[in-house]
Design an enzyme around this catalytic site. Structure first.
Site, PDB file in Angstrom:
ATOM      1  CG  LEU A 177       0.422 -14.786  15.284  1.00  0.00           C
ATOM      2  CD1 LEU A 177       1.238 -13.698  15.984  1.00  0.00           C
ATOM      3  CD2 LEU A 177       1.332 -15.658  14.426  1.00  0.00           C
ATOM      4  CD  GLU A 190       0.594 -20.375  24.434  1.00  0.00           C
ATOM      5  OE1 GLU A 190       1.588 -20.181  25.147  1.00  0.00           O
ATOM      6  OE2 GLU A 190      -0.319 -19.532  24.268  1.00  0.00           O
ATOM      7  CG  HIS A 205       2.058 -19.224  15.152  1.00  0.00           C
ATOM      8  ND1 HIS A 205       0.686 -19.306  15.116  1.00  0.00           N
ATOM      9  CD2 HIS A 205       2.481 -19.714  13.973  1.00  0.00           C
ATOM     10  CE1 HIS A 205       0.301 -19.818  13.955  1.00  0.00           C
ATOM     11  NE2 HIS A 205       1.374 -20.081  13.247  1.00  0.00           N
TER      12      HIS A 205
HETATM   13  P1  AMP Z   1       2.120 -21.574  10.010  1.00  0.00           P
HETATM   14  O1  AMP Z   1       1.615 -20.241  10.404  1.00  0.00           O
HETATM   15  O2  AMP Z   1       1.129 -22.671  10.140  1.00  0.00           O
HETATM   16  O3  AMP Z   1       2.820 -21.564   8.680  1.00  0.00           O
HETATM   17  O4  AMP Z   1       3.243 -21.944  11.077  1.00  0.00           O
HETATM   18  C1  AMP Z   1       4.340 -21.103  11.282  1.00  0.00           C
HETATM   19  C2  AMP Z   1       5.370 -21.854  12.084  1.00  0.00           C
HETATM   20  O5  AMP Z   1       4.806 -22.245  13.335  1.00  0.00           O
HETATM   21  C3  AMP Z   1       5.839 -23.138  11.383  1.00  0.00           C
HETATM   22  O6  AMP Z   1       7.227 -23.307  11.586  1.00  0.00           O
HETATM   23  C4  AMP Z   1       5.044 -24.192  12.093  1.00  0.00           C
HETATM   24  O7  AMP Z   1       5.668 -25.468  12.088  1.00  0.00           O
HETATM   25  C5  AMP Z   1       4.981 -23.632  13.505  1.00  0.00           C
HETATM   26  N1  AMP Z   1       3.861 -24.226  14.237  1.00  0.00           N
HETATM   27  C6  AMP Z   1       2.555 -24.241  13.855  1.00  0.00           C
HETATM   28  N2  AMP Z   1       1.816 -24.925  14.751  1.00  0.00           N
HETATM   29  C7  AMP Z   1       2.666 -25.365  15.700  1.00  0.00           C
HETATM   30  C8  AMP Z   1       2.511 -26.126  16.888  1.00  0.00           C
HETATM   31  N3  AMP Z   1       1.337 -26.593  17.272  1.00  0.00           N
HETATM   32  N4  AMP Z   1       3.611 -26.377  17.631  1.00  0.00           N
HETATM   33  C9  AMP Z   1       4.821 -25.907  17.242  1.00  0.00           C
HETATM   34  N5  AMP Z   1       5.031 -25.178  16.136  1.00  0.00           N
HETATM   35  C10 AMP Z   1       3.969 -24.917  15.367  1.00  0.00           C
END
Ligand code: AMP
Length: 284
Positions: free
Chosen positions: A33, A35, A37
């Site tokens: 995780l 910022e 997330h």
């Molecule tokens: P992940 O763990 O990469 O699958 O991401 C989980 C959720 O967090 C997904 O909906 C991503 O789009 C979102 N997310 C990841 N990085 C960011 C970021 N930098 N800004 C906003 N949301 C993010």
């Protein structure tokens, strides 16, 4: 905060809470995780009685040559961060729990996947749609929170919700960035030190591309070239794609008009990064 590792226990708990008319905000993640997330989690915390976060690195959305094994993982750290954010339930299933046998049904995404990551990662969005459908059925949230960093994923999940009649509100949250503009990503830790210094060029090039647009340039190919040139001049990353489409339809545009997404993916030695901006072309 309760850590739950079995589907049955979480389903039982969610049914109980729904009987009490509690609203449930759900944030699916692959962990490690950051910022970005935490921003989704905070938004879910504000808008719902209960918050469920899942941590699951979903093997079926990774291609055979992709980074499933090297994807960063640190459950203890994630547990502390989630607890700190007042998450109510942290769902942390094993691969065997989620996929105890070969799936007899798998979803195939037919729309909005012939471009961008759908094109360069064949099968990726089928895996995403499949795991999200399972997670939605397990949690049955009131609202589900996704980041616009994965803009194509948001478009695909809108399709899953509409086509399979999930009574779930999708909330899309703006991209959270490092101070130098690099979009926060769990994968950033797999950049080599020199690559980390180069990586901000991704967002810088997207921002720079808006200048010719403001000055009246409407040819998408010309804008794509401005971005490609900046990235290849200022980094050793290998450009996977730089493309412009209408958003959220993700259809090619001959002339820049309306709402468009400028999206890119760049491969560094151990990690492939994505970023995008969604812009409204004034006067169109
Ligand atoms: P992940 O763990 O990469 O699958 O991401 C989980 C959720 O967090 C997904 O909906 C991503 O789009 C979102 N997310 C990841 N990085 C960011 C970021 N930098 N800004 C906003 N949301 C993010």
């Amino acid at each position: 905060m309760r850590v739950i590792t079995t589907i049955k226990e979480l389903q039982t708990e969610m049914a109980l809470q729904k009987k009490k008319d509690k609203t449930i905000g759900f944030v699916p993640t692959m962990g490690y995780l950051h910022e970005g997330h935490l921003t989704l989690i905070r938004r879910a915390r504000q808008e719902n009685d209960l918050v469920v976060v899942s941590i699951f690195v979903n093997p079926i959305q990774f291609g055979p040559t992709e980074d499933y094994t090297s994807y960063p993982r640190d459950f203890e750290r994630d547990r502390v961060l989630a607890e700190w954010e007042n998450v109510d339930y942290l769902f942390y299933p094993s691969v065997e729990e989620m996929y105890p046998h070969k799936l007899s049904v798998k979803l195939t995404v037919q729309d909005r996947t012939d471009v961008l990551c759908g094109k360069s990662r064949p099968g990726h969005f089928d895996g995403v749609a499949t795991v999200i459908t399972k997670l939605f059925n397990i949690v049955m949230p009131t609202r589900a929170y996704f980041g616009k960093k994965d803009a194509q994923q948001v478009a695909v999940i809108e399709g899953v919700i509409a086509d399979f009649n999930f009574p779930i509100e999708l909330v899309a949250v703006d991209i959270v960035r490092e101070a130098d503009g690099l979009a926060k990503s769990s994968r950033n830790v797999n950049l080599l030190p020199e690559e980390r210094l180069e990586a901000p060029i991704l967002f810088k090039s997207l921002t720079a591309a808006t200048t010719p647009i403001d000055q009246g340039e409407r040819n998408p190919a010309k804008i794509e070239n401005v971005i490609k040139e900046m990235i290849s001049n200022e980094s050793n990353g290998e450009i996977d794609y730089v493309e412009i489409y209408s958003y959220p339809q993700l259809k090619p545009v001959k002339t820049l008009a309306g709402r468009v997404i400028i999206a890119l993916a760049v491969k560094f030695s151990k990690v492939r990064l994505i970023d995008n901006v969604i812009i409204e072309i004034a006067g169109s």
